[in-house]
Write a protein that holds these residues in place. Sequence first.
Motif, short mmCIF file in Angstrom:
data_model
loop_
_atom_site.label_atom_id
_atom_site.label_comp_id
_atom_site.label_asym_id
_atom_site.label_seq_id
_atom_site.Cartn_x
_atom_site.Cartn_y
_atom_site.Cartn_z
N VAL A 246 0.82 -1.22 0.00
CA VAL A 246 0.00 0.00 0.00
C VAL A 246 0.86 1.27 0.00
CG1 VAL A 246 -2.14 -0.96 0.92
CG2 VAL A 246 -0.37 -0.18 2.51
N ALA A 247 2.07 1.20 0.53
CA ALA A 247 2.93 2.39 0.52
C ALA A 247 3.31 2.74 -0.93
CB ALA A 247 4.17 2.16 1.36
N GLU A 248 3.74 1.71 -1.66
CA GLU A 248 4.14 1.95 -3.05
C GLU A 248 2.93 2.36 -3.90
OE1 GLU A 248 5.83 -1.55 -4.79
OE2 GLU A 248 6.37 -0.51 -6.63
N GLU A 249 1.81 1.66 -3.68
CA GLU A 249 0.60 1.94 -4.47
C GLU A 249 0.10 3.37 -4.22
OE1 GLU A 249 -1.17 0.02 -6.66
OE2 GLU A 249 0.50 -1.41 -6.60
N MET A 250 0.14 3.80 -2.98
CA MET A 250 -0.35 5.15 -2.67
C MET A 250 0.60 6.22 -3.22
SD MET A 250 -3.30 5.03 -1.39
CE MET A 250 -3.64 3.62 -2.39
N THR A 251 1.90 5.92 -3.30
CA THR A 251 2.83 6.90 -3.88
C THR A 251 2.49 7.13 -5.35
OG1 THR A 251 4.52 6.15 -2.35
CG2 THR A 251 5.28 7.46 -4.19
N ALA A 377 0.70 10.49 0.22
CA ALA A 377 0.89 9.04 0.02
C ALA A 377 1.26 8.36 1.34
CB ALA A 377 1.99 8.80 -1.01
N THR A 378 2.17 8.96 2.10
CA THR A 378 2.56 8.37 3.38
C THR A 378 1.35 8.27 4.30
OG1 THR A 378 4.76 9.31 3.19
CG2 THR A 378 4.05 8.74 5.40
N THR A 379 0.55 9.35 4.34
CA THR A 379 -0.63 9.36 5.21
C THR A 379 -1.60 8.25 4.81
OG1 THR A 379 -0.36 11.75 5.38
CG2 THR A 379 -2.47 10.85 6.11
N LEU A 380 -1.85 8.13 3.51
CA LEU A 380 -2.81 7.12 3.05
C LEU A 380 -2.28 5.71 3.25
CD1 LEU A 380 -4.34 8.65 -0.18
CD2 LEU A 380 -5.62 7.57 1.69
N THR A 428 -3.87 8.97 12.29
CA THR A 428 -2.66 8.55 11.54
C THR A 428 -1.68 9.71 11.49
OG1 THR A 428 -4.03 7.14 10.15
CG2 THR A 428 -1.80 7.61 9.35
N LEU A 429 -2.20 10.92 11.21
CA LEU A 429 -1.31 12.09 11.13
C LEU A 429 -0.71 12.44 12.49
CD1 LEU A 429 -3.47 14.24 8.71
CD2 LEU A 429 -1.06 13.70 8.34
N ARG A 430 -1.37 12.02 13.57
CA ARG A 430 -0.77 12.22 14.90
C ARG A 430 0.41 11.28 15.09
NH1 ARG A 430 -0.44 10.00 19.86
NH2 ARG A 430 -1.76 8.21 19.33
N LEU A 431 0.17 9.99 14.81
CA LEU A 431 1.23 9.01 15.04
C LEU A 431 2.35 9.14 14.01
CD1 LEU A 431 -0.92 5.87 15.85
CD2 LEU A 431 0.73 6.93 17.39
N TYR A 432 1.95 9.45 12.77
CA TYR A 432 2.93 9.48 11.67
C TYR A 432 2.79 10.75 10.84
CZ TYR A 432 3.00 4.54 12.94
OH TYR A 432 3.09 3.37 13.63
N PRO A 433 3.13 11.91 11.38
CA PRO A 433 3.04 13.13 10.56
C PRO A 433 4.10 13.07 9.45
CG PRO A 433 4.14 13.58 12.66
CD PRO A 433 3.67 12.16 12.73
N ALA A 434 3.65 13.24 8.20
CA ALA A 434 4.56 13.04 7.06
C ALA A 434 5.71 14.04 7.05
CB ALA A 434 3.77 13.11 5.76
N ALA A 435 5.49 15.23 7.63
CA ALA A 435 6.59 16.21 7.78
C ALA A 435 6.77 16.39 9.29
CB ALA A 435 6.21 17.52 7.10
#
Length: 559
Positions: A246-251, A377-380, A428-435
Amino acid sequence: MTNPFDRADCDYLVLVDDRRQHSLWPSALDVPAGWTVAFGPAGRPDCLEFTATAGPDPRPASACPVGHRPARPAPVSPDASGPQAAARHESTRRRDSIMTASTSTVSAPPTMAGHPLFGSLMDLQRDTLGTYLKALRDHGDVVRFTVGPPGMRAEFYGVFSADGAQQVLASSAQTFSKENRFLGELRQSFGNGLLTSMGDEYLRQRRMLQSLFTPRQVGTYGSEITQETGSLVERWRTAPDATVDVAEEMTGHTLRTISRILFGRKNDVDAMVPTVQRNFPRINAYAVKRAFAPVNLSRKVPTPGNLRAAKAHRELYEVCDEIISARRAEESADPTGRNDMLSLLARAHDDDGRPISAEETRNQVLVFLVTGHESTATTLGLTLHLLASHPEVQARAHQEVDRVLSGREPVAEDLEKLPYLTQVLKETLRLYPAAPAQGRITTEDVRVGSFTIPAGADVVVSSGVVQRRPDIWEDPDAFDPDRFLPEHEAARPRYAWFPFGGGPRACIGQHLAMLNATLTLSVLLQNYSFTAVDTDIPLNTGITLRPTGQVRCRLTPRT
Ligand code: HEM
């Protein structure tokens, strides 16, 4: 119906008039004659902070549009009494409480214990966010880091409290400049666009571009997003072993989506996507390496690294310039009325009526591609992984999507009817903020909490740290979307959660990111259930946060 001037949940603009007074204005309404946009669209608190920190509009009076008094009700002055004034006073009070904290105990921040020779260099390279979290645990809210061997040693300061983040990004933004080495490298790679410009030039650009990112404008791109997601759903039907990364697909998905929104035409998207996929990672790695190297040769010296990077830049610029010049010619011969961002840019003018040059168009297009695709993409990708690992949360998300949409295609207006999906994305953005961290440089000695940071120092604020503080977030490492129920959100400090940054340089693309993520997620959940294949996901948390390995999920089609 709530008065649009009083709503806390919609976006505002900060307007400036011919007397250079700032005023708040709901971004959903047309800007009245005699006023121009100085900041926004952004949340009400950010706009209030902007008015509190920016002072009068910096342009000379002669450059300000001279017009009639507003024909509509006059924009709400942040100085007026009422809720605006209360909020502003609260913002000022908080800033004052930070800036004047206990004069008698002001001291230098503690230094993070690191390697005797290299300081925290290796720890930061191995796990940036983990090192910051350890610094918070061991030393507290403000910590000095040393990096590199003696003689080449650099230092920077981490600010890890919610109040400190508010001070750095918003209430004292003028004391914390964005102009650091990394920004300089990005500017050399992608031009002086919205991400990298400063001062008056930045304000000119932000004013000109903000209309491209209002919730109303962004909402018109809903069908581009759902069509792209529809193609993805079809492609996944033939995925080997019904398993996808899903990481590659969302990118790939977010790059195609943002390219469609930017360029509109399929031919242009097809030309741009592989060019970006080939060259962006090289250019990013090159800029990061240079930004953190103790010394650099000029980019013009023909070293193998410089030559490879120059080729990557050339390839990217050439394809971009070709598309832009064809579109500009078309729009100037006969304006098409098309709604993609490139056509809007080709027809746009700045405050003084000047059209945007081809070079500036390229700069902005590259900025939107850089900032817009990988972060979403990271968030999704990580949201899908978290849903796949938490069946009970996924079941609630499925129920909401099925109940609200009853099988039909989602549209932008559905966002507010899908509050649980929004909660999932926010968590998700709390645990893994893309920036996960923003860098700034102090323009003078400045006090943060009970510590002084000297002038000219590098400062890092980190949403990745504040968003996992155990004194704000109970059981901070657990995935629990109910943390974002409205009553819980209201009880937390303003900068407990700031994945899109804050203050005058907050993310202009946050509505687009949330629209893209919510619509994509809705369509995927309508069609599939997800089960996690990879359970341990290694992450790079340096400049951006992203998975470094596969994030595979097994798909079960929903009938
Ligand atoms: C989940 C997705 C996203 C996240 C987490 C994110 C995060 C951020 C953050 C934290 C900043 C502030 C940086 C700083 O203060 O130094 C920022 C700025 C920015 N973002 Fe985003 N972003 C996202 C999506 C987007 C999208 C979709 C676009 C546009 C297509 C975009 C365009 C920008 C731009 C142009 C800036 C610079 C704004 C300025 O300085 O005025 N971002 N973003």
